[in-house]
Design a protein around this motif. Sequence first.
Motif, PDB file in Angstrom:
ATOM      1  N   ASP A   1     -20.119 -58.816  72.199  1.00 49.81           N
ATOM      2  CA  ASP A   1     -20.696 -58.568  74.124  1.00 49.81           C
ATOM      3  C   ASP A   1     -21.035 -60.196  74.961  1.00 49.81           C
ATOM      4  OD1 ASP A   1     -21.114 -55.776  72.975  1.00 49.81           O
ATOM      5  OD2 ASP A   1     -23.172 -56.524  72.468  1.00 49.81           O
ATOM      6  N   THR A   2     -21.274 -61.084  74.645  1.00 45.12           N
ATOM      7  CA  THR A   2     -21.652 -61.977  74.992  1.00 45.12           C
ATOM      8  C   THR A   2     -21.366 -63.597  74.372  1.00 45.12           C
ATOM      9  OG1 THR A   2     -22.945 -62.861  76.903  1.00 45.12           O
ATOM     10  CG2 THR A   2     -24.197 -62.371  74.254  1.00 45.12           C
ATOM     11  N   ALA A   3     -21.122 -64.561  74.870  1.00 49.21           N
ATOM     12  CA  ALA A   3     -21.214 -66.026  74.355  1.00 49.21           C
ATOM     13  C   ALA A   3     -21.986 -66.642  74.451  1.00 49.21           C
ATOM     14  CB  ALA A   3     -19.517 -66.334  74.807  1.00 49.21           C
ATOM     15  N   LEU A   4     -22.498 -67.484  73.582  1.00 47.41           N
ATOM     16  CA  LEU A   4     -23.307 -68.257  73.987  1.00 47.41           C
ATOM     17  C   LEU A   4     -23.008 -69.935  73.683  1.00 47.41           C
ATOM     18  CD1 LEU A   4     -26.427 -67.203  71.925  1.00 47.41           C
ATOM     19  CD2 LEU A   4     -26.161 -67.066  73.924  1.00 47.41           C
ATOM     20  N   LYS A   5     -22.671 -70.850  74.078  1.00 44.40           N
ATOM     21  CA  LYS A   5     -21.931 -72.613  74.344  1.00 44.40           C
ATOM     22  C   LYS A   5     -23.579 -73.064  74.046  1.00 44.40           C
ATOM     23  CE  LYS A   5     -21.298 -72.813  79.040  1.00 44.40           C
ATOM     24  NZ  LYS A   5     -20.901 -73.486  79.888  1.00 44.40           N
ATOM     25  N   GLN A   6     -23.294 -73.879  73.017  1.00 40.64           N
ATOM     26  CA  GLN A   6     -24.110 -73.925  72.357  1.00 40.64           C
ATOM     27  C   GLN A   6     -24.258 -75.869  72.292  1.00 40.64           C
ATOM     28  OE1 GLN A   6     -26.520 -72.712  69.694  1.00 40.64           O
ATOM     29  NE2 GLN A   6     -26.618 -72.257  71.933  1.00 40.64           N
ATOM     30  N   GLN A   7     -24.337 -76.544  71.860  1.00 44.19           N
ATOM     31  CA  GLN A   7     -24.400 -78.173  72.242  1.00 44.19           C
ATOM     32  C   GLN A   7     -25.730 -79.314  71.254  1.00 44.19           C
ATOM     33  OE1 GLN A   7     -21.964 -79.878  75.234  1.00 44.19           O
ATOM     34  NE2 GLN A   7     -21.670 -81.891  73.764  1.00 44.19           N
ATOM     35  N   SER A   8     -25.352 -80.071  70.155  1.00 37.02           N
ATOM     36  CA  SER A   8     -26.040 -80.463  69.807  1.00 37.02           C
ATOM     37  C   SER A   8     -25.602 -82.586  69.161  1.00 37.02           C
ATOM     38  CB  SER A   8     -26.428 -80.153  68.821  1.00 37.02           C
ATOM     39  OG  SER A   8     -26.792 -80.925  67.419  1.00 37.02           O
ATOM     40  N   GLY A   9     -25.507 -82.754  69.996  1.00 35.45           N
ATOM     41  CA  GLY A   9     -25.110 -84.294  69.641  1.00 35.45           C
ATOM     42  C   GLY A   9     -23.944 -83.854  70.036  1.00 35.45           C
ATOM     43  N   SER A  10     -22.859 -84.498  69.362  1.00 35.52           N
ATOM     44  CA  SER A  10     -21.253 -84.805  70.096  1.00 35.52           C
ATOM     45  C   SER A  10     -20.639 -83.063  69.218  1.00 35.52           C
ATOM     46  CB  SER A  10     -20.598 -86.198  69.228  1.00 35.52           C
ATOM     47  OG  SER A  10     -20.633 -85.955  67.830  1.00 35.52           O
ATOM     48  N   ARG A  11     -21.678 -82.681  68.975  1.00 32.01           N
ATOM     49  CA  ARG A  11     -20.935 -81.182  68.570  1.00 32.01           C
ATOM     50  C   ARG A  11     -21.339 -80.444  69.355  1.00 32.01           C
ATOM     51  NH1 ARG A  11     -23.786 -76.779  64.389  1.00 32.01           N
ATOM     52  NH2 ARG A  11     -22.235 -75.971  63.633  1.00 32.01           N
ATOM     53  N   SER A  12     -20.154 -79.519  69.146  1.00 27.84           N
ATOM     54  CA  SER A  12     -20.234 -78.307  70.159  1.00 27.84           C
ATOM     55  C   SER A  12     -19.615 -76.946  69.438  1.00 27.84           C
ATOM     56  CB  SER A  12     -19.146 -78.822  71.875  1.00 27.84           C
ATOM     57  OG  SER A  12     -18.035 -78.503  71.018  1.00 27.84           O
ATOM     58  N   TYR A  13     -19.952 -76.207  69.581  1.00 29.65           N
ATOM     59  CA  TYR A  13     -19.224 -74.299  69.573  1.00 29.65           C
ATOM     60  C   TYR A  13     -20.078 -73.888  70.340  1.00 29.65           C
ATOM     61  CZ  TYR A  13     -23.778 -74.488  66.704  1.00 29.65           C
ATOM     62  OH  TYR A  13     -24.874 -74.550  67.093  1.00 29.65           O
ATOM     63  N   VAL A  14     -19.287 -72.551  70.156  1.00 29.04           N
ATOM     64  CA  VAL A  14     -19.988 -71.107  70.962  1.00 29.04           C
ATOM     65  C   VAL A  14     -20.013 -69.760  69.912  1.00 29.04           C
ATOM     66  CG1 VAL A  14     -19.151 -68.821  71.911  1.00 29.04           C
ATOM     67  CG2 VAL A  14     -18.495 -71.446  72.877  1.00 29.04           C
ATOM     68  N   LEU A  15     -20.724 -69.151  70.537  1.00 27.51           N
ATOM     69  CA  LEU A  15     -21.085 -68.433  69.172  1.00 27.51           C
ATOM     70  C   LEU A  15     -21.304 -67.276  69.909  1.00 27.51           C
ATOM     71  CD1 LEU A  15     -25.060 -69.521  67.930  1.00 27.51           C
ATOM     72  CD2 LEU A  15     -22.324 -69.596  67.157  1.00 27.51           C
ATOM     73  N   CYS A  16     -20.032 -66.217  69.325  1.00 24.72           N
ATOM     74  CA  CYS A  16     -19.772 -64.975  69.956  1.00 24.72           C
ATOM     75  C   CYS A  16     -20.730 -63.626  69.287  1.00 24.72           C
ATOM     76  CB  CYS A  16     -18.261 -64.734  69.388  1.00 24.72           C
ATOM     77  SG  CYS A  16     -16.993 -65.857  70.856  1.00 24.72           S
ATOM     78  N   VAL A  17     -21.669 -63.430  70.083  1.00 27.60           N
ATOM     79  CA  VAL A  17     -22.674 -62.807  69.616  1.00 27.60           C
ATOM     80  C   VAL A  17     -22.618 -61.229  70.297  1.00 27.60           C
ATOM     81  CG1 VAL A  17     -24.069 -64.345  68.961  1.00 27.60           C
ATOM     82  CG2 VAL A  17     -23.606 -63.641  70.884  1.00 27.60           C
ATOM     83  N   ASN A  18     -22.802 -60.099  69.751  1.00 27.76           N
ATOM     84  CA  ASN A  18     -22.856 -58.377  69.551  1.00 27.76           C
ATOM     85  C   ASN A  18     -24.843 -58.077  70.042  1.00 27.76           C
ATOM     86  OD1 ASN A  18     -20.228 -58.337  69.870  1.00 27.76           O
ATOM     87  ND2 ASN A  18     -19.819 -57.527  67.950  1.00 27.76           N
ATOM     88  N   LYS A  19     -25.352 -57.071  70.826  1.00 19.78           N
ATOM     89  CA  LYS A  19     -26.346 -56.680  71.286  1.00 19.78           C
ATOM     90  C   LYS A  19     -26.810 -56.341  69.855  1.00 19.78           C
ATOM     91  CE  LYS A  19     -29.789 -56.241  73.753  1.00 19.78           C
ATOM     92  NZ  LYS A  19     -30.849 -57.302  74.172  1.00 19.78           N
ATOM     93  N   LYS A  20     -27.835 -56.309  69.054  1.00 15.61           N
ATOM     94  CA  LYS A  20     -28.251 -56.142  67.573  1.00 15.61           C
ATOM     95  C   LYS A  20     -28.727 -54.052  68.798  1.00 15.61           C
ATOM     96  CE  LYS A  20     -30.523 -56.605  63.364  1.00 15.61           C
ATOM     97  NZ  LYS A  20     -30.850 -55.795  63.442  1.00 15.61           N
ATOM     98  N   THR A  21     -28.591 -53.412  67.663  1.00 18.53           N
ATOM     99  CA  THR A  21     -29.423 -52.115  67.990  1.00 18.53           C
ATOM    100  C   THR A  21     -29.719 -51.987  66.726  1.00 18.53           C
ATOM    101  OG1 THR A  21     -27.390 -51.271  66.783  1.00 18.53           O
ATOM    102  CG2 THR A  21     -27.275 -51.263  69.588  1.00 18.53           C
ATOM    103  N   SER A  22     -30.732 -50.849  67.559  1.00 16.16           N
ATOM    104  CA  SER A  22     -31.998 -50.792  66.671  1.00 16.16           C
ATOM    105  C   SER A  22     -31.771 -49.788  64.873  1.00 16.16           C
ATOM    106  CB  SER A  22     -32.912 -49.868  67.141  1.00 16.16           C
ATOM    107  OG  SER A  22     -33.460 -49.827  68.183  1.00 16.16           O
TER     108      SER A  22
END
Length: 82
Positions: free
Chosen positions: A61-82
């Motif tokens: 559904d969406t992507a979240l860019k993450q960065q921690s110091g020199s580490r970078s990554y993308v989380l591919c995530v789906n909206k959680k349904t009930s």
Amino acid sequence: MRSAGAGEPGHAAVGECIHVAGAKDNPNVSTVACTDDNADYTVVRVVENSTATGTCNNLSDTALKQQSGSRSYVLCVNKKTS
């Protein structure tokens, strides 16, 4: 598409759930139990050493860019349904 702040979530993995709060351009992202009422998304893929959110196209559904110091990554995530 959203970008998350440095170090948040530190170790989200495929199958884990996250909660997203705060401003759209600088959300606060945290790993939570999938049974938690605050669980917004489920991680379906982690792309290490990248900030290319397009790697999640047609996968989540969406992507979240993450960065921690020199580490970078993308989380591919789906909206959680009930």
